[in-house]
Design an enzyme around this catalytic site. Structure first.
Site, PDB file in Angstrom:
ATOM      1  N   TRP A  22       0.858  -1.192   0.000  1.00 58.60           N
ATOM      2  CA  TRP A  22       0.000   0.000   0.000  1.00 58.60           C
ATOM      3  C   TRP A  22       0.898   1.248   0.000  1.00 58.60           C
ATOM      4  CZ3 TRP A  22      -5.444  -0.540   0.271  1.00 58.60           C
ATOM      5  CH2 TRP A  22      -6.140   0.658   0.317  1.00 58.60           C
ATOM      6  N   GLU A  58      -1.114  -5.558   7.814  1.00 60.04           N
ATOM      7  CA  GLU A  58      -0.624  -6.953   7.761  1.00 60.04           C
ATOM      8  C   GLU A  58       0.846  -7.072   8.164  1.00 60.04           C
ATOM      9  OE1 GLU A  58      -2.608  -5.684   5.100  1.00 60.04           O
ATOM     10  OE2 GLU A  58      -4.271  -6.711   6.082  1.00 60.04           O
ATOM     11  N   VAL A  81       1.621   4.928   6.092  1.00 58.96           N
ATOM     12  CA  VAL A  81       0.213   5.216   6.362  1.00 58.96           C
ATOM     13  C   VAL A  81       0.021   6.713   6.175  1.00 58.96           C
ATOM     14  CG1 VAL A  81      -1.688   4.906   7.972  1.00 58.96           C
ATOM     15  CG2 VAL A  81       0.266   3.353   8.069  1.00 58.96           C
ATOM     16  N   ILE A  82      -0.883   7.075   5.268  1.00 61.71           N
ATOM     17  CA  ILE A  82      -1.142   8.490   4.974  1.00 61.71           C
ATOM     18  C   ILE A  82      -2.563   8.830   5.378  1.00 61.71           C
ATOM     19  CG2 ILE A  82      -1.239  10.260   3.177  1.00 61.71           C
ATOM     20  CD1 ILE A  82       0.908   8.661   1.666  1.00 61.71           C
ATOM     21  N   THR A  86     -11.085   9.394   6.623  1.00 66.27           N
ATOM     22  CA  THR A  86     -11.713   8.671   7.729  1.00 66.27           C
ATOM     23  C   THR A  86     -10.662   8.403   8.807  1.00 66.27           C
ATOM     24  OG1 THR A  86     -11.156   6.468   6.942  1.00 66.27           O
ATOM     25  CG2 THR A  86     -13.134   7.508   6.014  1.00 66.27           C
ATOM     26  N   HIS A  88      -9.592   5.561   9.556  1.00 64.53           N
ATOM     27  CA  HIS A  88      -8.881   4.323   9.213  1.00 64.53           C
ATOM     28  C   HIS A  88      -7.395   4.465   9.554  1.00 64.53           C
ATOM     29  CE1 HIS A  88     -10.319   0.817   6.799  1.00 64.53           C
ATOM     30  NE2 HIS A  88      -9.035   0.508   6.843  1.00 64.53           N
TER      31      HIS A  88
HETATM   32  C1  DLZ Z   1      -7.209   0.239   3.762  1.00 62.60           C
HETATM   33  C2  DLZ Z   1      -5.958   1.034   3.919  1.00 62.60           C
HETATM   34  C3  DLZ Z   1      -6.009   2.448   3.982  1.00 62.60           C
HETATM   35  C4  DLZ Z   1      -7.281   3.214   3.909  1.00 62.60           C
HETATM   36  N1  DLZ Z   1      -4.909   3.169   4.088  1.00 62.60           N
HETATM   37  C5  DLZ Z   1      -3.708   2.540   4.180  1.00 62.60           C
HETATM   38  C6  DLZ Z   1      -2.513   3.281   4.334  1.00 62.60           C
HETATM   39  O1  DLZ Z   1      -2.480   4.511   4.345  1.00 62.60           O
HETATM   40  N2  DLZ Z   1      -1.340   2.582   4.443  1.00 62.60           N
HETATM   41  C7  DLZ Z   1      -1.285   1.205   4.412  1.00 62.60           C
HETATM   42  O2  DLZ Z   1      -0.191   0.642   4.526  1.00 62.60           O
HETATM   43  N3  DLZ Z   1      -2.414   0.497   4.269  1.00 62.60           N
HETATM   44  C8  DLZ Z   1      -3.606   1.112   4.147  1.00 62.60           C
HETATM   45  N4  DLZ Z   1      -4.753   0.380   3.985  1.00 62.60           N
HETATM   46  C9  DLZ Z   1      -4.631  -1.099   3.826  1.00 62.60           C
HETATM   47  C10 DLZ Z   1      -4.566  -1.861   5.146  1.00 62.60           C
HETATM   48  O3  DLZ Z   1      -3.277  -1.743   5.736  1.00 62.60           O
HETATM   49  C11 DLZ Z   1      -4.863  -3.354   4.919  1.00 62.60           C
HETATM   50  O4  DLZ Z   1      -3.974  -3.859   3.946  1.00 62.60           O
HETATM   51  C12 DLZ Z   1      -6.279  -3.596   4.461  1.00 62.60           C
HETATM   52  O5  DLZ Z   1      -7.211  -3.009   5.339  1.00 62.60           O
HETATM   53  C13 DLZ Z   1      -6.562  -5.120   4.395  1.00 62.60           C
HETATM   54  O6  DLZ Z   1      -6.490  -5.700   5.698  1.00 62.60           O
END
Ligand code: DLZ
Length: 154
Positions: A22, A58, A81-82, A86, A88
């Protein structure tokens, strides 16, 4: 008095890098930084294992599997993670941090935290080889130093 100075000699160490897909436009750069940080400090390419996971949520599970395998002296956790619209973001960032810390404490294997938590993509890129350096490379040095410290203290 005994003082153990940081030892960044990675010769002979085996390291697993767990990296989230991601935000791949950032995590690929973190991975490059981590690989070059390990190589520059003497870790052999054959002793580096790279494990891709879907997202930062994960990352803790894969760090746990690798730490429990007994095959690695240290594990590097990479993700980005950005902040979105929401909450999340808060859940993923906090669960990743807690899970990584838990893995390290439960297994005794150093697991270093290279998961960026940023407000914007620009902030993330700044920390993945941009104006603020490369946190993947810093994580590599931390992983080596912690693996060596463990050898000294164990
Ligand atoms: C779903 C999601 C969102 C919204 N944002 C990020 C993010 O900014 N960085 C990241 O590494 N992963 C994100 N994910 C994916 C979740 O980490 C995860 O892979 C999914 O929710 C599946 O469990």
């Amino acid at each position: 008095m005994t003082e153990i100075a940081p030892d960044s000699n990675g010769e002979g160490l085996r390291v697993c890098i767990v990296v989230a897909e991601w935000n791949a436009f950032v995590t690929h750069k973190l991975l490059e930084g981590a690989k070059s940080g390990l190589r520059e400090n003497g870790v052999q390419s054959d002793d580096i294992t790279i494990a891709w996971v879907p997202g930062s949520f994960e990352v803790p599970a894969a760090t746990r599997w690798s730490a429990e395998s007994g095959r690695f002296d240290a594990v590097i956790a990479l993700g980005t993670v950005i902040k979105g619209e929401t909450d999340h973001y808060e859940h993923i960032a906090s669960q990743a941090a807690a899970g990584i810390m838990e893995t390290s404490q439960a297994t005794g294997v150093p697991v270093v935290f290279g998961v960026l938590t940023c407000e914007t993509p620009e902030q993330a890129l700044d920390r993945a080889g941009g104006t603020q350096g490369n946190k993947g490379e810093e994580a590599a040095t931390a992983a080596i130093q912690m693996a060596r410290l463990r050898q000294r203290l164990a």
